[in-house]
Design an enzyme around this catalytic site. Structure first.
Site, PDB file in Angstrom:
ATOM      1  N   ARG A  50       0.893  -1.205   0.089  1.00 24.39           N
ATOM      2  CA  ARG A  50      -0.220  -0.033  -0.110  1.00 24.39           C
ATOM      3  C   ARG A  50       0.984   1.297  -0.180  1.00 24.39           C
ATOM      4  O   ARG A  50       1.963   1.273   0.739  1.00 24.39           O
ATOM      5  CB  ARG A  50      -0.836   0.025   1.182  1.00 24.39           C
ATOM      6  CG  ARG A  50      -1.947  -1.098   1.343  1.00 24.39           C
ATOM      7  CD  ARG A  50      -2.555  -1.324   2.681  1.00 24.39           C
ATOM      8  NE  ARG A  50      -3.306  -2.366   2.817  1.00 24.39           N
ATOM      9  CZ  ARG A  50      -3.896  -2.702   3.888  1.00 24.39           C
ATOM     10  NH1 ARG A  50      -3.751  -2.183   5.126  1.00 24.39           N
ATOM     11  NH2 ARG A  50      -4.726  -3.863   3.980  1.00 24.39           N
ATOM     12  N   ASP A  52       0.919   5.657   0.427  1.00 24.02           N
ATOM     13  CA  ASP A  52       0.112   6.746   1.041  1.00 24.02           C
ATOM     14  C   ASP A  52      -0.415   7.669  -0.048  1.00 24.02           C
ATOM     15  O   ASP A  52       0.100   7.649  -0.841  1.00 24.02           O
ATOM     16  CB  ASP A  52       1.112   7.435   2.062  1.00 24.02           C
ATOM     17  CG  ASP A  52       1.261   6.451   3.280  1.00 24.02           C
ATOM     18  OD1 ASP A  52       0.675   5.405   3.650  1.00 24.02           O
ATOM     19  OD2 ASP A  52       2.348   6.816   3.999  1.00 24.02           O
ATOM     20  N   TYR A 111      12.132   0.958  -3.427  1.00 27.12           N
ATOM     21  CA  TYR A 111      11.536   2.059  -3.396  1.00 27.12           C
ATOM     22  C   TYR A 111      12.588   2.948  -3.774  1.00 27.12           C
ATOM     23  O   TYR A 111      13.724   2.737  -3.354  1.00 27.12           O
ATOM     24  CB  TYR A 111      11.106   2.420  -1.902  1.00 27.12           C
ATOM     25  CG  TYR A 111       9.781   1.978  -1.468  1.00 27.12           C
ATOM     26  CD1 TYR A 111       8.384   2.657  -1.888  1.00 27.12           C
ATOM     27  CD2 TYR A 111       9.426   0.661  -0.911  1.00 27.12           C
ATOM     28  CE1 TYR A 111       7.228   2.079  -1.437  1.00 27.12           C
ATOM     29  CE2 TYR A 111       8.557   0.172  -0.590  1.00 27.12           C
ATOM     30  CZ  TYR A 111       7.126   0.870  -0.939  1.00 27.12           C
ATOM     31  OH  TYR A 111       6.004   0.402  -0.469  1.00 27.12           O
ATOM     32  N   ARG A 197      10.043   7.138   4.038  1.00 27.37           N
ATOM     33  CA  ARG A 197      10.067   8.516   4.116  1.00 27.37           C
ATOM     34  C   ARG A 197      10.841   9.057   5.412  1.00 27.37           C
ATOM     35  O   ARG A 197      11.214  10.085   5.372  1.00 27.37           O
ATOM     36  CB  ARG A 197       8.693   9.207   4.127  1.00 27.37           C
ATOM     37  CG  ARG A 197       8.176   8.884   2.759  1.00 27.37           C
ATOM     38  CD  ARG A 197       6.440   9.253   2.699  1.00 27.37           C
ATOM     39  NE  ARG A 197       6.099  10.328   3.295  1.00 27.37           N
ATOM     40  CZ  ARG A 197       4.684  10.669   3.619  1.00 27.37           C
ATOM     41  NH1 ARG A 197       3.976   9.489   3.666  1.00 27.37           N
ATOM     42  NH2 ARG A 197       4.620  11.745   4.286  1.00 27.37           N
TER      43      ARG A 197
END
Length: 244
Positions: A50, A52, A111, A197
């Site tokens: 998932r 954000d 990522y 992040r």
């Protein structure tokens, strides 16, 4: 009944994240709406992860059952792209085993996070973190080494995430792609909410030379979200690839 997996990309700018939610626009919602148009019934999907609100994907993977057995992988790809909005695109589709679930089958998730260290470019505003300060990449690389391996990442999770904080990061690479573009590439098995992040936010503190590289090791060992730096903005982050 056949089961298909798809690899797809999306621009996360106008989505309230990946996971389906009532009354807001989500990636999963748009994908399942497109499948409903094709098959005239609700088709539920399972994804590899998932993202954000505001986060993008280059190689998200989802799987679903196909009620029409005569359809080929090419048919599924073409039908989806004909019915999906312009900010989602299916790159490929393939048939998988009946029990295939991309969330549990994934061996690695990669990522990418992009930082733009120059004056603001309005055309990049939704796709990079504009950060017009000089960053010491060598110190950031040294700091990132402390995060590789299996650790308790409580210091880098979202405050309300109650999942097991022990995660494995295989590798973090920090590359200067162009004079003003820095790429932070994080490879791991799975990640906590906002973990990448939060890692980026702390590495930037090192790059600014406000923290020493060793401070990252200290923050990691303290296991307290309050000890880490702030969260980097979502629009610089991309789910780049899922490896099975």
């Amino acid at each position: 009944m056949k089961r298909f997996a798809i690899e797809f990309s999306y621009d996360g700018t106008n989505f309230f994240g990946y996971q389906g939610q009532p009354n807001v626009r989500t990636v999963q919602g748009e994908l399942e709406n497109a499948l409903e148009k094709i098959f005239k019934q609700r088709i539920y999907t399972q994804a590899a992860g998932r993202t954000d609100a505001g986060v993008h994907a280059n190689g998200q993977v989802a799987a679903f059952n196909c009620p029409i057995d005569r359809l080929t992988s090419k048919d599924v790809k073409n039908a989806l792209n004909a019915n999906l909005p312009r900010d989602i695109y299916v790159k490929t589709a393939w048939e998988v085993e009946k029990n295939f679930n991309p969330r549990f089958a994934a061996k690695k998730r990669i990522y990418h996070y992009f930082i733009y260290t120059n004056e603001r470019d309005v055309f990049l505003r939704n796709y990079v973190w504009h950060f017009k300060y000089k960053l010491n990449i060598e110190k950031m690389r040294k700091a990132a080494k402390f995060l590789e391996g299996e650790h308790d990442f409580t210091s880098f999770k979202k405050g309300n995430d109650r999942k097991n904080p022990v995660r494995t990061i295989y590798r973090i690479r920090i590359l200067k792609l162009k004079p003003h573009i820095i790429l932070i590439r994080v490879e791991g098995i799975s990640f906590l909410r906002s973990m990448v992040r939060n890692i980026v936010g702390s590495l930037v503190k090192v790059g600014l030379e406000q923290w020493s590289p060793e401070k990252i090791k200290e923050v990691l060992e303290l296991r307290s979200r309050q000890e880490a730096a702030g969260t980097a903005p979502p629009h610089g982050l991309y789910l780049y690839k899922v490896i099975f």
